[in-house]
Design an enzyme around this catalytic site. Structure first.
Site, PDB file in Angstrom:
ATOM      1  N   MET A 179       0.800  -1.589  -0.030  1.00 50.08           N
ATOM      2  CA  MET A 179      -0.307  -0.156  -0.307  1.00 50.08           C
ATOM      3  C   MET A 179       1.169   1.321   0.093  1.00 50.08           C
ATOM      4  O   MET A 179       0.074   2.327   0.960  1.00 50.08           O
ATOM      5  CB  MET A 179      -0.518   0.175   1.357  1.00 50.08           C
ATOM      6  CG  MET A 179      -1.892  -1.551   1.221  1.00 50.08           C
ATOM      7  SD  MET A 179      -3.207  -1.006   1.968  1.00 50.08           S
ATOM      8  CE  MET A 179      -2.605  -1.063   3.512  1.00 50.08           C
ATOM      9  N   GLY A 180       2.248   0.937  -0.284  1.00 47.53           N
ATOM     10  CA  GLY A 180       3.143   2.655  -0.598  1.00 47.53           C
ATOM     11  C   GLY A 180       3.737   2.201   0.642  1.00 47.53           C
ATOM     12  O   GLY A 180       3.473   1.674   2.020  1.00 47.53           O
ATOM     13  N   ALA A 181       4.115   3.536   1.371  1.00 48.77           N
ATOM     14  CA  ALA A 181       4.260   4.311   2.506  1.00 48.77           C
ATOM     15  C   ALA A 181       5.976   3.364   2.506  1.00 48.77           C
ATOM     16  O   ALA A 181       5.984   2.814   3.779  1.00 48.77           O
ATOM     17  CB  ALA A 181       3.352   5.228   3.175  1.00 48.77           C
ATOM     18  N   LEU A 182       6.532   3.020   1.995  1.00 47.69           N
ATOM     19  CA  LEU A 182       7.445   2.014   1.735  1.00 47.69           C
ATOM     20  C   LEU A 182       8.624   2.445   2.723  1.00 47.69           C
ATOM     21  O   LEU A 182       8.942   3.319   3.436  1.00 47.69           O
ATOM     22  CB  LEU A 182       8.225   1.836   0.201  1.00 47.69           C
ATOM     23  CG  LEU A 182       7.243   1.385  -0.508  1.00 47.69           C
ATOM     24  CD1 LEU A 182       7.754   1.140  -1.824  1.00 47.69           C
ATOM     25  CD2 LEU A 182       6.379   0.401  -0.316  1.00 47.69           C
ATOM     26  N   HIS A 206       9.230  -3.093   3.998  1.00 51.42           N
ATOM     27  CA  HIS A 206       8.705  -3.509   2.675  1.00 51.42           C
ATOM     28  C   HIS A 206       9.756  -4.101   1.726  1.00 51.42           C
ATOM     29  O   HIS A 206       9.786  -4.721   0.412  1.00 51.42           O
ATOM     30  CB  HIS A 206       8.362  -2.640   1.925  1.00 51.42           C
ATOM     31  CG  HIS A 206       7.016  -2.745   2.046  1.00 51.42           C
ATOM     32  ND1 HIS A 206       6.354  -1.125   2.938  1.00 51.42           N
ATOM     33  CD2 HIS A 206       5.255  -2.444   2.271  1.00 51.42           C
ATOM     34  CE1 HIS A 206       5.624  -0.364   4.103  1.00 51.42           C
ATOM     35  NE2 HIS A 206       4.321  -1.391   2.478  1.00 51.42           N
ATOM     36  N   GLN A 208     -10.510  -2.405   2.357  1.00 50.75           N
ATOM     37  CA  GLN A 208     -10.067  -2.872   3.153  1.00 50.75           C
ATOM     38  C   GLN A 208      -9.784  -2.181   4.826  1.00 50.75           C
ATOM     39  O   GLN A 208      -8.843  -2.735   5.501  1.00 50.75           O
ATOM     40  CB  GLN A 208      -8.598  -3.677   3.059  1.00 50.75           C
ATOM     41  CG  GLN A 208      -7.176  -2.987   2.773  1.00 50.75           C
ATOM     42  CD  GLN A 208      -6.071  -3.932   2.613  1.00 50.75           C
ATOM     43  OE1 GLN A 208      -5.925  -4.275   1.480  1.00 50.75           O
ATOM     44  NE2 GLN A 208      -5.046  -4.015   3.510  1.00 50.75           N
ATOM     45  N   GLY A 220       4.550 -10.263   4.373  1.00 53.73           N
ATOM     46  CA  GLY A 220       5.877  -9.464   5.505  1.00 53.73           C
ATOM     47  C   GLY A 220       4.289 -10.642   5.929  1.00 53.73           C
ATOM     48  O   GLY A 220       3.544 -11.259   6.901  1.00 53.73           O
ATOM     49  N   VAL A 269      10.941  -6.895   9.576  1.00 53.66           N
ATOM     50  CA  VAL A 269      11.977  -6.344  10.210  1.00 53.66           C
ATOM     51  C   VAL A 269      11.715  -5.300  11.225  1.00 53.66           C
ATOM     52  O   VAL A 269      10.364  -5.020  11.594  1.00 53.66           O
ATOM     53  CB  VAL A 269      11.972  -5.857   8.679  1.00 53.66           C
ATOM     54  CG1 VAL A 269      13.963  -4.610   9.127  1.00 53.66           C
ATOM     55  CG2 VAL A 269      12.712  -6.329   7.460  1.00 53.66           C
TER      56      VAL A 269
HETATM   57  O1  PAF Z   1      -0.282  -5.578   3.808  1.00 51.05           O
HETATM   58  C1  PAF Z   1      -0.740  -5.112   3.215  1.00 51.05           C
HETATM   59  O2  PAF Z   1      -0.101  -4.093   2.628  1.00 51.05           O
HETATM   60  C2  PAF Z   1      -2.094  -5.187   2.154  1.00 51.05           C
HETATM   61  O3  PAF Z   1      -2.812  -5.110   3.216  1.00 51.05           O
HETATM   62  C3  PAF Z   1      -2.054  -6.082   0.763  1.00 51.05           C
HETATM   63  C4  PAF Z   1      -1.875  -6.761   0.812  1.00 51.05           C
HETATM   64  C5  PAF Z   1      -1.101  -5.135  -0.189  1.00 51.05           C
HETATM   65  C6  PAF Z   1      -3.712  -5.846   0.380  1.00 51.05           C
HETATM   66  O4  PAF Z   1      -4.011  -4.334  -0.168  1.00 51.05           O
END
Ligand code: PAF
Length: 282
Positions: free
Chosen positions: A30-33, A37, A61, A147, A176
Site C-alpha cells: 500500500m506504498g509508504a515503503l 517492504h 480493506q 511480510g 523487519v
Molecule cells: O499488507 C498490506 O499492505 C495490504 O494488506 C496488501 C497485502 C498490500 C493488500 O492491500
C-alpha cells in the site's frame, strides 16, 4: 525501472516479458515503503527474473474512513526506494483501475478470518481478498511476497489461493525491526516522538514474554504481556492472542501445538500497531 499506472500498460509489458520466458514476482503493497517492504522486494528480485511492486492504498480493506484518509501516501519516495532495491516495474494503479465498478464479491476465508483482526476489523480481510484477487488476475505472478508482521493476513492469503485455486506461490518473509526492536510499519510515521518511545514497550514485552514460558501458563503470559503494555502511557492493547500458528485458534497450553504465535494489536495514541512473536521452547 519502469513506472506504470494504467493496467493496459503494465499488462503489455508483462506480455513481452512472458514471451521471453521470464518468471514474474509480485510484491503487493500500500506504498509508504520502508525497509520491511524493501526486504520483500529484495527477496522477490533474487527469486524471479522480474520483480513488480504495486503500491495501492486499497479502500475496501479499511473499515475506518479516518484510518484510510490518514494512511501515508509517498509515491515519489516509494519510486526512488523501489529503483534502489532493484524492482523492474513499479505500478501505481488508481482506484478506478482496480475497481472500475464497486466490488461486491464476498470471499469464504473460513475460521482463520474469524479471530483477531477478523472481529476487530469487520470486512478487512474480505477487502484484502478483493484487491489481491484483482492484482493476481491482472499480473498473474509466479510468486507473491508478504511480510510475517501481518501474520494473520499471510495465513489468510495462503488459504485464499488454496480455496480459489489461484496459481501463485505465496512466500512469507520475516518481520523487519528497528534496531531497538519496534516492528517496521508504514503507520510508525504517524507516531509523535513521545509515542515512538512508548511504542517500544510492545516488542520489549513480547520478547521478554518468551522467557516466561517455563514458569507461566499461556493465560498468565497473556495477562502479563497485556499488563506490561497497558501500564505504559498512551498504549492500549486491543487484543493479544496466543494461538496455534497454523489454525490461528487460541491455545490453552504450551504443548497444544508445535508452533505457537502471539499476535498483538495495540493503540499507541490514535495509531493502531500490530506485532507478533513465535513461542518456541528453548
Ligand atoms: O499488507 C498490506 O499492505 C495490504 O494488506 C496488501 C497485502 C498490500 C493488500 O492491500
Amino acid at each position: 525501472m519502469k513506472v506504470f499506472d494504467k493496467i493496459a500498460d503494465v499488462q503489455n509489458e508483462i506480455a513481452q516479458l512472458r514471451k521471453q520466458g521470464k518468471t514474474i514476482g509480485l510484491v503487493p503493497t500500500m506504498g509508504a515503503l520502508h525497509e520491511g517492504h524493501l526486504s520483500l522486494v529484495k527477496r522477490c528480485v533474487a527469486e524471479n527474473d522480474v520483480c513488480i511492486v504495486d503500491a495501492f492504498v486499497n479502500p475496501t480493506q479499511f473499515n475506518n474512513k479516518t484510518d484510510y484518509d490518514k494512511y501515508p501516501r509517498t509515491v515519489e519516495a516509494d519510486a526512488k526506494l523501489l529503483e534502489g532495491a532493484g524492482a523492474a516495474i513499479a505500478w501505481f494503479p488508481t482506484e478506478s483501475d482496480i475497481y472500475p465498478e464497486p466490488d461486491t464479491r464476498v470471499f469464504n476465508l473460513g475460521p482463520l478470518a474469524e479471530v483477531m483482526e477478523g472481529p476487530a476489523r469487520p470486512g478487512h480481510f474480505n477487502g484484502v481478498a478483493q484487491v489481491l484477487t484483482r492484482l493476481f488476475d491482472i499480473i498473474k505472478p509466479d510468486r507473491a511476497y508478504f511480510g510475517e508482521k501481518d501474520f494473520q493476513q499471510l495465513a489468510i492469503v495462503r488459504e485464499l489461493v488454496k480455496n480459489y485455486n489461484i496459481p501463485v506461490q505465496i512466500v512469507g518473509c520475516p518481520i523487519v525491526r528497528e534496531a531497538d526492536g519496534l516492528a517496521l510499519s508504514s503507520r510508525n510515521m504517524r507516531l509523535s516522538a513521545d509515542e515512538r518511545k512508548h511504542a517500544l514497550r510492545i516488542s520489549k514485552a513480547l520478547f521478554e514474554s518468551l522467557k516466561k514460558m517455563d514458569t507461566m501458563s499461556v493465560a498468565e503470559v497473556r495477562k502479563w504481556v497485556c499488563d506490561e503494555i497497558n501500564s505504559e502511557p498512551c498504549l492500549e492493547v486491543e487484543y493479544f492472542e496466543i494461538s496455534n500458528s497454523l489454525t490461528l485458534q487460541p491455545v490453552e497450553n504450551w504443548s497444544d501445538a508445535e508452533n505457537i504465535v502471539g499476535c498483538i494489536t495495540v493503540y499507541c495514541g490514535e495509531v493502531r500497531l500490530i506485532d507478533n512473536i513465535q513461542y518456541k521452547k528453548a
